[in-house]
Design a protein around this motif. Structure first.
Motif, PDB file in Angstrom:
ATOM      1  N   GLY A 100       2.130  -2.246  -6.120  1.00 22.41           N
ATOM      2  CA  GLY A 100       3.085  -1.557  -5.264  1.00 22.41           C
ATOM      3  C   GLY A 100       3.737  -0.385  -5.948  1.00 22.41           C
ATOM      4  N   GLY A 101       4.902  -0.058  -5.463  1.00 24.93           N
ATOM      5  CA  GLY A 101       5.649   1.059  -6.011  1.00 24.93           C
ATOM      6  C   GLY A 101       7.091   0.980  -5.570  1.00 24.93           C
ATOM      7  N   GLY A 102       7.882   1.921  -6.058  1.00 27.21           N
ATOM      8  CA  GLY A 102       9.279   1.884  -5.681  1.00 27.21           C
ATOM      9  C   GLY A 102      10.043   3.119  -6.110  1.00 27.21           C
ATOM     10  N   VAL A 103      11.274   3.141  -5.667  1.00 27.54           N
ATOM     11  CA  VAL A 103      12.216   4.211  -5.985  1.00 27.54           C
ATOM     12  C   VAL A 103      13.365   3.591  -6.758  1.00 27.54           C
ATOM     13  N   SER A 104      13.843   4.293  -7.791  1.00 24.46           N
ATOM     14  CA  SER A 104      14.936   3.789  -8.625  1.00 24.46           C
ATOM     15  C   SER A 104      16.053   4.812  -8.714  1.00 24.46           C
ATOM     16  N   LEU A 105      17.274   4.316  -8.618  1.00 24.10           N
ATOM     17  CA  LEU A 105      18.459   5.095  -8.954  1.00 24.10           C
ATOM     18  C   LEU A 105      18.769   4.718 -10.391  1.00 24.10           C
ATOM     19  N   VAL A 122      17.131  10.006  -9.707  1.00 24.26           N
ATOM     20  CA  VAL A 122      16.269   9.213  -8.837  1.00 24.26           C
ATOM     21  C   VAL A 122      14.848   9.407  -9.322  1.00 24.26           C
ATOM     22  N   GLY A 123      14.094   8.293  -9.475  1.00 22.54           N
ATOM     23  CA  GLY A 123      12.727   8.365  -9.955  1.00 22.54           C
ATOM     24  C   GLY A 123      11.804   7.473  -9.154  1.00 22.54           C
ATOM     25  N   VAL A 124      10.507   7.628  -9.392  1.00 18.24           N
ATOM     26  CA  VAL A 124       9.471   6.891  -8.669  1.00 18.24           C
ATOM     27  C   VAL A 124       8.571   6.179  -9.666  1.00 18.24           C
ATOM     28  N   SER A 125       8.168   4.945  -9.341  1.00 22.06           N
ATOM     29  CA  SER A 125       7.312   4.142 -10.216  1.00 22.06           C
ATOM     30  C   SER A 125       6.211   3.477  -9.407  1.00 22.06           C
ATOM     31  N   ILE A 126       5.118   3.107 -10.115  1.00 24.15           N
ATOM     32  CA  ILE A 126       4.116   2.218  -9.553  1.00 24.15           C
ATOM     33  C   ILE A 126       4.175   0.924 -10.344  1.00 24.15           C
ATOM     34  N   LEU A 127       3.693  -0.166  -9.769  1.00 22.38           N
ATOM     35  CA  LEU A 127       3.797  -1.447 -10.458  1.00 22.38           C
ATOM     36  C   LEU A 127       2.618  -2.343 -10.105  1.00 22.38           C
ATOM     37  N   SER A 128       2.394  -3.314 -10.979  1.00 23.55           N
ATOM     38  CA  SER A 128       1.448  -4.382 -10.698  1.00 23.55           C
ATOM     39  C   SER A 128       1.918  -5.622 -11.447  1.00 23.55           C
ATOM     40  N   GLY A 129       1.501  -6.780 -10.951  1.00 25.20           N
ATOM     41  CA  GLY A 129       1.940  -8.003 -11.596  1.00 25.20           C
ATOM     42  C   GLY A 129       1.296  -9.225 -10.985  1.00 25.20           C
ATOM     43  N   ILE A 130       1.776 -10.378 -11.427  1.00 27.02           N
ATOM     44  CA  ILE A 130       1.325 -11.648 -10.860  1.00 27.02           C
ATOM     45  C   ILE A 130       2.550 -12.470 -10.483  1.00 27.02           C
ATOM     46  N   PHE A 131       2.451 -13.127  -9.361  1.00 23.91           N
ATOM     47  CA  PHE A 131       3.490 -14.007  -8.829  1.00 23.91           C
ATOM     48  C   PHE A 131       2.918 -15.413  -8.881  1.00 23.91           C
ATOM     49  N   PHE A 132       3.628 -16.348  -9.486  1.00 26.55           N
ATOM     50  CA  PHE A 132       3.086 -17.695  -9.670  1.00 26.55           C
ATOM     51  C   PHE A 132       4.209 -18.730  -9.682  1.00 26.55           C
ATOM     52  N   GLY A 133       3.826 -20.008  -9.605  1.00 29.85           N
ATOM     53  CA  GLY A 133       4.795 -21.095  -9.694  1.00 29.85           C
ATOM     54  C   GLY A 133       5.567 -21.361  -8.427  1.00 29.85           C
ATOM     55  N   LYS A 134       5.105 -20.888  -7.288  1.00 29.38           N
ATOM     56  CA  LYS A 134       5.847 -21.084  -6.040  1.00 29.38           C
ATOM     57  C   LYS A 134       5.997 -22.568  -5.695  1.00 29.38           C
ATOM     58  N   ASP A 135       4.973 -23.381  -5.998  1.00 26.09           N
ATOM     59  CA  ASP A 135       5.023 -24.802  -5.691  1.00 26.09           C
ATOM     60  C   ASP A 135       6.028 -25.563  -6.548  1.00 26.09           C
ATOM     61  N   SER A 136       6.419 -25.014  -7.679  1.00 27.44           N
ATOM     62  CA  SER A 136       7.362 -25.695  -8.577  1.00 27.44           C
ATOM     63  C   SER A 136       8.807 -25.597  -8.086  1.00 27.44           C
TER      64      SER A 136
END
Length: 163
Positions: A100-105, A122-136
């Motif tokens: 994804g991406g986002g805007v930052s103040l 104000v700046g702009v970024s791109i991002l990537s990651g992993i989401f895990f452990g939802k069942d816990s």
């Protein structure tokens, strides 16, 4: 120990109020708040803050607001981030990669030999990651964020947990 400046106190209080307000909402079944820590480059800092994990706005798209305070490299920073994540489904896996991406103040207060000073951008970024452990019951994530503009750090490595 780092002295806490009035701006930092206000920012931390604002993050806590937002997390409590959204976390206590009975109508929002999937809303959770959490803590995040990590490191950034340019400025080289330790980061700590919080985030909200809101209901998806479509099947795989999430808005994840967050805030972080940064310490180190002769600077104190505060960033308020509005990120959008697309979480991919991986068949037979409890791990969900996302991009994804986002805007930052981004507020920076310099304390160096060149006179210091402060600025807000104000700046702009791109991002990537992993989401895990939802069942816990305590979902976690690991994320890499790259700044696309000079107004935000070149990169951030963030780890977080939601409650």
């Amino acid at each position: 120990m780092f002295p806490i400046r009035p701006v930092a106190r206000f920012a931390l209080l604002a993050v806590a109020v937002v997390l409590l307000a959204f976390g206590a909402s009975p109508a929002a079944a999937e809303v959770s708040g959490g803590l995040r820590v990590g490191f950034s480059s340019s400025p080289d800092q330790f980061l700590a803050g919080g985030q909200l994990n809101l209901d998806p706005i479509s099947e795989h798209v999430y808005i994840v607001p967050s805030a972080e305070a940064g310490f180190g490299d002769d600077a104190f920073t505060i960033s308020a981030n509005g990120d959008v994540q697309y979480r991919f489904d991986v068949q037979d896996s409890k791990v969900r990669p996302y991009a994804g991406g986002g805007v930052s103040l981004y507020y920076v207060n310099l304390d160096n030999d060149f006179g210091g000073g402060s600025d807000t951008n104000v700046g702009v970024s791109i991002l990537s990651g992993i989401f895990f452990g939802k069942d816990s019951g305590h979902p976690m994530f690991a994320e890499v964020k790259a700044g696309l503009t000079d107004e935000v750090p070149d990169w951030k490595f963030i780890f977080g947990v939601n409650f």
